[in-house]
Design a protein around this motif. Sequence first.
Motif, PDB file in Angstrom:
ATOM      1  N   GLY A 586       0.815  -1.208   0.000  1.00 23.25           N
ATOM      2  CA  GLY A 586       0.000   0.000   0.000  1.00 23.25           C
ATOM      3  C   GLY A 586       0.848   1.257   0.000  1.00 23.25           C
ATOM      4  N   ALA A 587       1.907   1.255   0.796  1.00 20.62           N
ATOM      5  CA  ALA A 587       2.800   2.419   0.845  1.00 20.62           C
ATOM      6  C   ALA A 587       3.540   2.605  -0.470  1.00 20.62           C
ATOM      7  CB  ALA A 587       3.790   2.264   1.995  1.00 20.62           C
ATOM      8  N   LEU A 588       3.951   1.508  -1.104  1.00 18.78           N
ATOM      9  CA  LEU A 588       4.617   1.624  -2.407  1.00 18.78           C
ATOM     10  C   LEU A 588       3.681   2.250  -3.432  1.00 18.78           C
ATOM     11  CD1 LEU A 588       6.904   1.094  -4.426  1.00 18.78           C
ATOM     12  CD2 LEU A 588       5.952  -1.205  -4.767  1.00 18.78           C
ATOM     13  N   ILE A 589       2.415   1.826  -3.450  1.00 12.22           N
ATOM     14  CA  ILE A 589       1.448   2.401  -4.398  1.00 12.22           C
ATOM     15  C   ILE A 589       1.326   3.903  -4.174  1.00 12.22           C
ATOM     16  CG2 ILE A 589      -0.970   2.401  -5.109  1.00 12.22           C
ATOM     17  CD1 ILE A 589       0.630  -0.114  -5.927  1.00 12.22           C
ATOM     18  N   THR A 590       1.161   4.304  -2.911  1.00 10.76           N
ATOM     19  CA  THR A 590       1.041   5.727  -2.584  1.00 10.76           C
ATOM     20  C   THR A 590       2.291   6.491  -2.993  1.00 10.76           C
ATOM     21  OG1 THR A 590      -0.428   5.249  -0.729  1.00 10.76           O
ATOM     22  CG2 THR A 590       0.710   7.370  -0.686  1.00 10.76           C
ATOM     23  N   ALA A 591       3.452   5.939  -2.693  1.00 14.39           N
ATOM     24  CA  ALA A 591       4.717   6.602  -3.017  1.00 14.39           C
ATOM     25  C   ALA A 591       4.920   6.700  -4.523  1.00 14.39           C
ATOM     26  CB  ALA A 591       5.874   5.845  -2.369  1.00 14.39           C
ATOM     27  N   TYR A 592       4.594   5.637  -5.230  1.00 19.08           N
ATOM     28  CA  TYR A 592       4.798   5.637  -6.692  1.00 19.08           C
ATOM     29  C   TYR A 592       3.936   6.704  -7.358  1.00 19.08           C
ATOM     30  CZ  TYR A 592       5.374   4.030 -11.461  1.00 19.08           C
ATOM     31  OH  TYR A 592       5.684   3.984 -12.798  1.00 19.08           O
ATOM     32  N   VAL A 593       2.660   6.742  -7.007  1.00 19.93           N
ATOM     33  CA  VAL A 593       1.764   7.738  -7.597  1.00 19.93           C
ATOM     34  C   VAL A 593       2.207   9.150  -7.217  1.00 19.93           C
ATOM     35  CG1 VAL A 593      -0.615   8.602  -7.565  1.00 19.93           C
ATOM     36  CG2 VAL A 593      -0.176   6.142  -7.734  1.00 19.93           C
ATOM     37  N   HIS A 597       3.586  12.430  -9.677  1.00 13.98           N
ATOM     38  CA  HIS A 597       2.634  13.545  -9.703  1.00 13.98           C
ATOM     39  C   HIS A 597       1.234  13.125 -10.147  1.00 13.98           C
ATOM     40  CE1 HIS A 597       6.071  16.139  -9.002  1.00 13.98           C
ATOM     41  NE2 HIS A 597       6.680  15.593 -10.047  1.00 13.98           N
ATOM     42  N   LYS A 598       0.846  11.920  -9.751  1.00 15.36           N
ATOM     43  CA  LYS A 598      -0.501  11.413 -10.031  1.00 15.36           C
ATOM     44  C   LYS A 598      -0.834  11.431 -11.527  1.00 15.36           C
ATOM     45  CE  LYS A 598      -2.230  12.860  -5.500  1.00 15.36           C
ATOM     46  NZ  LYS A 598      -3.266  13.599  -4.742  1.00 15.36           N
ATOM     47  N   SER A 602       1.019   6.810 -14.203  1.00 14.37           N
ATOM     48  CA  SER A 602       1.400   6.253 -12.900  1.00 14.37           C
ATOM     49  C   SER A 602       0.216   5.560 -12.237  1.00 14.37           C
ATOM     50  CB  SER A 602       1.951   7.350 -11.983  1.00 14.37           C
ATOM     51  OG  SER A 602       0.938   8.257 -11.584  1.00 14.37           O
ATOM     52  N   ILE A 603      -0.976   6.096 -12.422  1.00 12.20           N
ATOM     53  CA  ILE A 603      -2.165   5.478 -11.839  1.00 12.20           C
ATOM     54  C   ILE A 603      -2.453   4.145 -12.527  1.00 12.20           C
ATOM     55  CG2 ILE A 603      -4.656   5.748 -11.498  1.00 12.20           C
ATOM     56  CD1 ILE A 603      -4.003   8.848 -11.394  1.00 12.20           C
ATOM     57  N   ALA A 604      -2.287   4.114 -13.835  1.00 20.59           N
ATOM     58  CA  ALA A 604      -2.477   2.865 -14.575  1.00 20.59           C
ATOM     59  C   ALA A 604      -1.452   1.824 -14.145  1.00 20.59           C
ATOM     60  CB  ALA A 604      -2.382   3.126 -16.074  1.00 20.59           C
ATOM     61  N   PHE A 605      -0.222   2.277 -13.910  1.00 21.68           N
ATOM     62  CA  PHE A 605       0.826   1.343 -13.478  1.00 21.68           C
ATOM     63  C   PHE A 605       0.545   0.842 -12.064  1.00 21.68           C
ATOM     64  CE2 PHE A 605       5.071   0.261 -11.787  1.00 21.68           C
ATOM     65  CZ  PHE A 605       5.455  -0.660 -12.753  1.00 21.68           C
ATOM     66  N   ALA A 606       0.067   1.726 -11.197  1.00 21.75           N
ATOM     67  CA  ALA A 606      -0.296   1.315  -9.836  1.00 21.75           C
ATOM     68  C   ALA A 606      -1.387   0.253  -9.871  1.00 21.75           C
ATOM     69  CB  ALA A 606      -0.752   2.527  -9.028  1.00 21.75           C
ATOM     70  N   ARG A 607      -2.331   0.417 -10.791  1.00 22.07           N
ATOM     71  CA  ARG A 607      -3.395  -0.585 -10.930  1.00 22.07           C
ATOM     72  C   ARG A 607      -2.814  -1.933 -11.330  1.00 22.07           C
ATOM     73  NH1 ARG A 607      -6.379  -3.722 -10.143  1.00 22.07           N
ATOM     74  NH2 ARG A 607      -8.596  -3.958 -10.586  1.00 22.07           N
ATOM     75  N   MET A 660      -9.630   7.356  -6.707  1.00 19.90           N
ATOM     76  CA  MET A 660      -9.874   8.787  -6.504  1.00 19.90           C
ATOM     77  C   MET A 660      -9.071   9.669  -7.446  1.00 19.90           C
ATOM     78  SD  MET A 660     -10.159   8.952  -2.322  1.00 19.90           S
ATOM     79  CE  MET A 660     -10.406  10.732  -2.319  1.00 19.90           C
ATOM     80  N   ASN A 661      -8.140   9.081  -8.182  1.00 18.69           N
ATOM     81  CA  ASN A 661      -7.321   9.861  -9.121  1.00 18.69           C
ATOM     82  C   ASN A 661      -7.670   9.586 -10.579  1.00 18.69           C
ATOM     83  OD1 ASN A 661      -5.718  11.269  -7.249  1.00 18.69           O
ATOM     84  ND2 ASN A 661      -4.448   9.449  -6.912  1.00 18.69           N
TER      85      ASN A 661
END
Length: 662
Positions: A586-593, A597-598, A602-607, A660-661
Motif C-alpha cells: 500500500g505504501a509503495l502504491i502511494t509513493a509511486y503515484v 505527480h498522479k 502512474s495510476i495505470a501502473f499502480a493498478r 480517486m485519481n
Amino acid sequence: MNTKALGKSYYKTFSSGIEREWAITNGIGGYAGSSIIGANTRKHHGLLIASLHAPVKRYLLLSKINESLCIGGRTYSLATNQRPGDVNEEGQRYLQRFLYDGLPQFVYCVAGVFLTKTVSFEYGKNTVAIQYEIENQKEETTFAFVPFFNYRDHGERSERADLQFVHTHTKDTISLTPEKNKELSIQFYTSEGVISPRDEVFDVDLVLQTEINTGMTSIDNNFTPYEVTVSLQPFEKKRISVICSIEPEFEKDAAVTIAAEKNRKENLIYQAGLSDSFANDLVLAADQFIVNRASTSGKTILAGLPWFTDWGRDTMIALQGLTLVTKRFEDAKSILRTFAAYVHHGLVPNMFPDEGLDPLYNTADASLWYFHSVHQYLSYCNTPEAYDFVQEELYPKLVEIIAAYKQGTDFSIYMEEDGLIHAGGGLDQVTWMDVRVGDWVVTPRHGKPVEINALWYNALKIMEELSKRFKQPYKEYEELAKKVKDSFNQQFWNEDKNCLFDVISEEYKDDKIRPNQIYAVSLPYTMLSEEREKHVVDTVLSELYANYGLRSLSPLDNEYIGRYFGKLHDRDAAYHQGTAWAYPLGALITAYVKVHHKSPESIAFARKLLAPMEDHLMDGCIGSIAEIFDGDEPNLSRGCYAQAWSVGEILRAYVEDVLMNK
C-alpha cells in the motif's frame, strides 16, 4: 454483493480442495472457517469458534458436521476428512460448486438430489446458523448428519480423554456442558429430523494437513454422541435450520439469520459508497477484523485470522483502510479512544492479550502510527465535532507521547542529540520486524530505524499543525521537525545504493535493502528531495516487489530466504529475511503515484501492481488477503490467511491512489 464461484476445477482432488479456505466472523472475536470442501486442515478450523470474553478466549465448540444422503437404499457420504495413512473421505466428489458472497455456500448434487448448505453467524452473538435446502427427486431420501462437538482453546488440540461432557437431548435440541467449564451450555438445535444417540460417541484421529506442513501436532479428536435424520418423500423440498449457540437466546430460523447478515453486509457496501467490485470485496473483508472489546466497551481491530488478537501497530496501520475508506467513522473514533486510554509512558499498547492480563507495550512505532491515524481521521471527517473530539480526548495524549520520546521511555526509546529517535536494545524487538527465538534476535534493528524516524518527523509536523489549530504552543514542534529533517538527510542517504539505510547506530549503518524506507516517501509529511524520493521508489519496486507484497529483504542479499515454510524455527528465520508482506505494498502504491505527480500513466501502473491482489481474493482464504507470501515465485500465501493491515492498506491505496485519481 459480488459472488465468487468455485467449481470442480478447484478441487479435482482432495489435496487441491484443501488448498483454499473460507472464514466468517461474528463481530465479537468469534469465527468459523474451513477448507472450501469442508475438510478441516487446521486446529483453528471449525463451524463455531466462540469468543468467551470478546474478542479473546476463543474456544472451538462445533468442529464440523458430517452429512450423508441415502437415496433409493444407497448411502452417499458427503463427509470430507483426512485420516492417518493417507486415507481420505472424499465427499467433495458430490460438491458441485462452492460459492462465497461474504457467506460460504456449498451446493451438492447426488443422483439428481440437490443439497445446498449455507453458513452464517448471528452478528454480535456466539451463534452459528447452518441452513440446508434439499430438493428431492423421485426416490424416498434420508438426509443424515452428525455434529462434531469439542471444547478447547482454538489453538490447541483435544485428546479423547479431554472430551468429557454432560449431555442430553429433547425432540429438537442437543444440550452439552463441558466438564472443564460447567457454566457453559452448548445448544444444538435442529428444526427438522429425529435426534438419535450413536454408539460411536467419539470421532478420533482427524488429520489436520496444515499442521503437518508447519511441523505441529496434527491429530484432533471430537465428541459425536448424536445423529440427526430427516426423511423426504419423492419430489419434496425441505429447508432445515441447524443452530449451535452458547447464548441464552438465539434466532432459530437460519433463513432469518442469513438474510439479516446479508443485509448488514449490503449496508456496509452502501455506506462505503465505492462503485467498484474489487473495492467492495475489500469492504466486506475489512468487516471481519472490526470487533467489540468487552474490557474497554469499545471497538478494536483483530490483527489477523485465525490466531491474532488486537495489536496496536497493526491497528493503527489498518485503521485508515478498514474504518475511514469504508466510512465507519464511529468505529474509528471508538478505536482511537480505546487506545488513547491505555497510553503508558508515552507508548500505545503493542498488544491487548487475553483476559486478565495487562497490555504489552514493546513497540516504538505504534505510538507514531497513532499520530498518522488521528491525522487521517481528521482528514476524512473534517468536521468541527471531529476536531473537538481530538482536541478534548486525544491531543493531551499526543503531547504526552512526544514528550516521552524526547525524554526517553521504555525499551530504549529516546531522542538523540541530533533529534532522531533511537529504539531498542539487548533482546528487545520494538519495530515490526520483531521476531525473537529465545536469545536469538533474528533481525536486530537496534539504533535509529528508518521508518521510526520517518514516522517521528510525520508526528512532529502533525503536532505542529494541530497545535496551531488548537491555539497551543507549536514552535517547539516546528523547530524540532527542521532539525530532524536535516539530520535524517545527512545520515540516512546511502550514496552507493541510491536509497536509504535501514538502521543507523554508532557502530554501523545497515545498508540492507528492506521495505521500511518506503515510508520516508509515502507518509503525508516527508523529508527527502523529489529526486531522492524517486530513487527510493525505484529501488523498492525493482528489488522488493513480489506480486502480492514487498519482500522484507532484497533477494540479492546473501541472507535472503525466499520461502516461509516448515517448522516454526525455520519460519521464524524467514519471517523478515525475504518473506513478502502484503501491507507495505500500500505504501509503495502511494509513493509511486506521488513521485509521478498522479499522472494517468502512474495510476495505470499502480493498478497493474495491485492486479494480482484481485486474483488473490479467489485464492488462499476466499475474499480476503493473507498476511505474508513467499518471496520466491510463485509467491504462495502463508501465515494468517486473512490479515487486517493487508486488507486495510490495499483497500486504502486502491481507493485513495487509484480510484480517486481517475
